[in-house]
Write an enzyme that holds these catalytic residues in place. Structure first.
Site, PDB file in Angstrom:
ATOM      1  N   HIS A  12      24.864  53.100  39.260  1.00 12.46           N
ATOM      2  CA  HIS A  12      25.745  52.267  38.442  1.00 12.46           C
ATOM      3  C   HIS A  12      25.317  50.821  38.601  1.00 12.46           C
ATOM      4  O   HIS A  12      24.589  50.465  39.525  1.00 12.46           O
ATOM      5  CB  HIS A  12      27.229  52.444  38.810  1.00 12.46           C
ATOM      6  N   HIS A 136      20.806  45.083  50.167  1.00  9.07           N
ATOM      7  CA  HIS A 136      22.073  44.349  50.247  1.00  9.07           C
ATOM      8  C   HIS A 136      21.977  43.192  51.247  1.00  9.07           C
ATOM      9  O   HIS A 136      22.391  42.063  50.966  1.00  9.07           O
ATOM     10  CB  HIS A 136      23.194  45.292  50.689  1.00  9.07           C
ATOM     11  N   GLY A 186      33.952  52.034  52.143  1.00 12.22           N
ATOM     12  CA  GLY A 186      33.987  51.980  50.689  1.00 12.22           C
ATOM     13  C   GLY A 186      34.510  53.258  50.074  1.00 12.22           C
ATOM     14  O   GLY A 186      35.293  53.234  49.115  1.00 12.22           O
ATOM     15  N   ASP A 338      25.816  46.894  43.634  1.00  9.44           N
ATOM     16  CA  ASP A 338      24.464  47.404  43.464  1.00  9.44           C
ATOM     17  C   ASP A 338      23.596  46.516  42.580  1.00  9.44           C
ATOM     18  O   ASP A 338      22.367  46.512  42.721  1.00  9.44           O
ATOM     19  CB  ASP A 338      24.503  48.822  42.897  1.00  9.44           C
ATOM     20  N   ALA A 426      33.493  36.127  36.124  1.00  6.10           N
ATOM     21  CA  ALA A 426      33.239  35.046  35.173  1.00  6.10           C
ATOM     22  C   ALA A 426      33.595  33.730  35.862  1.00  6.10           C
ATOM     23  O   ALA A 426      34.702  33.564  36.366  1.00  6.10           O
ATOM     24  CB  ALA A 426      34.080  35.230  33.922  1.00  6.10           C
ATOM     25  N   ARG A 523      43.135  33.980  43.977  1.00 14.52           N
ATOM     26  CA  ARG A 523      41.684  34.210  44.130  1.00 14.52           C
ATOM     27  C   ARG A 523      40.973  32.986  43.562  1.00 14.52           C
ATOM     28  O   ARG A 523      40.684  32.883  42.375  1.00 14.52           O
ATOM     29  CB  ARG A 523      41.295  35.492  43.396  1.00 14.52           C
ATOM     30  N   ASN A 553      41.579  31.424  34.888  1.00 15.85           N
ATOM     31  CA  ASN A 553      40.239  31.850  34.491  1.00 15.85           C
ATOM     32  C   ASN A 553      40.118  33.361  34.666  1.00 15.85           C
ATOM     33  O   ASN A 553      40.332  33.886  35.751  1.00 15.85           O
ATOM     34  CB  ASN A 553      39.197  31.130  35.359  1.00 15.85           C
ATOM     35  N   THR A 554      39.750  34.041  33.605  1.00 18.64           N
ATOM     36  CA  THR A 554      39.473  35.474  33.688  1.00 18.64           C
ATOM     37  C   THR A 554      38.242  35.765  32.857  1.00 18.64           C
ATOM     38  O   THR A 554      37.816  34.952  32.024  1.00 18.64           O
ATOM     39  CB  THR A 554      40.674  36.314  33.210  1.00 18.64           C
ATOM     40  N   SER A 555      37.633  36.894  33.091  1.00 20.88           N
ATOM     41  CA  SER A 555      36.378  37.208  32.415  1.00 20.88           C
ATOM     42  C   SER A 555      36.590  37.385  30.914  1.00 20.88           C
ATOM     43  O   SER A 555      37.619  37.886  30.460  1.00 20.88           O
ATOM     44  CB  SER A 555      35.761  38.469  33.014  1.00 20.88           C
TER      45      SER A 555
END
Length: 609
Positions: A12, A136, A186, A338, A426, A523, A553-555
């Protein structure tokens, strides 16, 4: 001059990144081009973009590095099947044709795909493979501003590793500890994501956003039954409660019985139970991460910490790490999942295989994440004209001031500027912006524009120079990866206000309620003039008009689709949502001035996330 192409793909978040002599030139995710969220396909479009951004052809690529080792992954699949046989036969039977047809011949398949882009890249001698968690770790350490640092990576699983820890110093990076599948923080978090009815590898953000509405009343039950968590942060998961080793789901009937509830059906109503479950696994995750970091600080003696892997996108846990103080400084790779592995694979090869020197901090430090495509003024106008948009072309100063006035008037603005962001956030170039002071703005953005759950919070973008007045934030947060409390001086609700789902959504908590979560957290993204001058100018203009240096602010997307990439994507999203204003470069347009025939039923076209 040595150019290295890094690739992540076929699981992904496929992506490509280009590194030249240790400097990051460009990076992008394939999903932004194909418009398929978390696209796992070979990143042909992203590769073509990074080559074009660098102005080079495939023949000028010296090395190509894939972010993980497929044969080791296949080894894990076989070993897991034999360890759990015969219970895993169904998943084994479904996976084997894919591995037999594609995965075991990945070198050949990658070579062919690269050769279709440019025959010079199809040379098998150019292709190398990195370890997943080394990719990573390299993505975390080498772009950081630190000469030396401890490095911690946490995700679902790579080949075998689920967590790794080590130390970077100069051009050297070594991993000296790891946890292995099936014991994974995870995957534990993903199991609760699945049980809450969210999509794994996508809905973890939702679970984190739901957690503050609940009480962690199941945390001890998790610690007593699911995870044996030790003082050094190492742990063991009791596989009797999970199904990800042998089945096609994350949890099983024993898991349901432990918590007295079956999995929530996707899109069904939420109950307080689900918020309490989210709060519980969030608390356990934070405890594990903090313990790991404390042990790493004790063992290494380092003052700096670098983070990557999907778990590093848990901004609440990151905030707890900073507050804990085990490390003086923390740097988190903005593309921690990833996708960032593509960047890390290229950097690891440059430093560890070729012995390349690390550039000076001003050249290697990743101060921003604006590594994707940008569009010139003429390209923007051509795209908008082709889409039938009606717009005004303004000067730099006027477009910023007009946008600030629209935001002050309560309008929701699509803001499209410069190069796109690399990673899931974003950060002011492909953003939807709004006035955070409006009490109904969170609900309006969620339901009328993003078409998503009303409980999900929005992030504040704040002038870096004013951040300390509005948030209890001890350091810069340019990548929106740290949660911090809203400053006491700007809170309007009492600390004992109701935090449950029934009451928490309708209580204004601060002077900026649209970006203040139910627990007074936010955030935060700090914005500097050096890293994003245009967005910084907009925040300054909004402050001049309102006295508030913060924007919600949001994507720039709706649920289920990737963040917009091109001007055409932006206009399509604008015409299919409740956005009032769209600003693309110096072109500004209002919804009421557009041809109504161009409106779209956007929410029905995008798959659920």
């Amino acid at each position: 001059m040595t150019s290295i192409l890094g690739i992540s793909a076929l699981y992904h978040d496929s992506a490509a990144a280009l590194v030249t002599d240790g400097r990051i030139v460009a990076a992008a995710q394939e999903e932004r081009f194909t418009r398929v969220k978390q696209d796992a396909s070979f990143p042909a479009n992203a590769i073509q973009y990074v080559l074009a951004e660098a102005g080079i052809s495939g023949s000028q690529i010296d090395h190509i590095v894939f972010y993980e080792k497929p044969f080791l992954k296949f080894e894990r699949l076989l070993d897991t099947y034999f360890a759990f046989a015969p219970s895993g036969f169904r998943s084994f039977r479904e996976a084997m044709p894919i591995w037999g047809r594609e995965k075991l011949f990945q070198r050949r398949l990658l070579g062919k795909a690269l050769g279709r882009i440019d025959p010079a890249m199809g040379d098998p001698e150019k292709l190398r493979f990195s370890d997943h968690h080394l990719s990573h770790a390299a993505s975390a350490f080498y772009p950081s501003p630190f000469e030396s640092a401890a490095v911690l990576t946490m995700d679902g699983v790579g080949e075998w590793t689920t967590t790794s820890a080590g130390v970077g110093s100069g051009s050297d990076l070594r991993i000296d500890r790891e946890l292995r599948f099936p014991h994974s923080l995870g995957l534990l978090y993903a199991a609760f994501t699945y049980h809450a009815g969210f999509k794994v590898n996508s809905g973890e953000y939702k679970l984190m956003g739901l957690a503050p509405y609940g009480e962690p009343r199941f945390a001890q039950r998790i610690l007593d039954n699911l995870i044996d968590l030790r003082e050094d942060g190492s742990f063991h998961l009791d596989q009797r409660y999970f199904n990800y080793c042998t089945g096609l789901t994350m949890t099983n009937a024993r898991f349901d019985a432990l918590f007295g509830r079956e999995r929530r059906e996707p899109e069904s109503p939420f109950e307080q139970f689900h918020a309490d479950m989210a709060a519980s696994i969030q608390q356990v995750t934070e405890l594990a991460v903090v313990r790991m970091a404390r042990d790493l600080a004790r063992r290494t003696g380092e003052n700096n910490l670098c983070l990557a892997g999907g778990v590093a996108l848990n901004c609440v846990a990151n905030g707890k790490l900073i507050a804990d103080g085990a490390f003086e400084n923390i740097w988190i790779q903005p593309a921690a999942g990833d996708a960032g592995g593509a960047l890390g694979a290229a950097l690891a090869y440059w430093h560890l295989e070729l012995g390349g020197e690390r550039p000076q901090p001003e050249a290697h430090a990743m101060r921003h994440a604006y590594l994707g495509p940008g569009y010139s003024g003429s390209e923007t106008q051509t795209a908008l004209d082709a889409a039938g948009a009606r717009y005004e072309l303004l000067t730099d100063d006027l477009v910023v001031d007009r946008t600030a006035q629209a935001l002050k008037a309560g309008k929701a603005v699509g803001w499209f500027q410069g190069r796109s962001e690399f990673g899931p956030r974003a950060l002011g170039n492909r953003s939807i912006l709004a006035d955070p002071r409006a009490p109904d703005m969170q609900r309006r953005l969620n339901l009328k524009i993003k078409f998503r759950e009303s409980f999900r919070p929005f992030a504040p973008a704040v002038l870096a120079e004013d951040a300390g007045d509005w948030f209890d934030l001890g350091e810069e947060s340019p990548f929106m990866l740290i949660t911090a409390p809203v400053a006491q001086a700007h809170r309007t609700a009492h600390a004992e206000h109701r935090r449950d789902l029934a009451h928490g959504l309708n209580t204004p908590l601060s002077d900026i309620p649209a970006v203040t979560h139910v627990d007074f957290s936010a955030r935060v993204q700090t914005v500097t003039a050096d890293d994003n001058p245009r967005f910084h100018s907009l925040l300054l203009a909004f402050k001049a008009h309102t006295g508030c240096p913060v924007l919600a602010n949001t994507s720039f997307n709706v649920r289920g689709e990737p963040i917009v990439q091109s001007p055409a994507d932006a206009f399509r999203c604008f015409m299919g949502t409740g956005l009032d204003v769209l600003v693309v470069g110096n072109c500004i347009m209002e919804k009421h001035q557009q041809d109504t025939k161009l409106a779209q039923s956007y929410a029905e076209e995008v798959p659920l996330d």
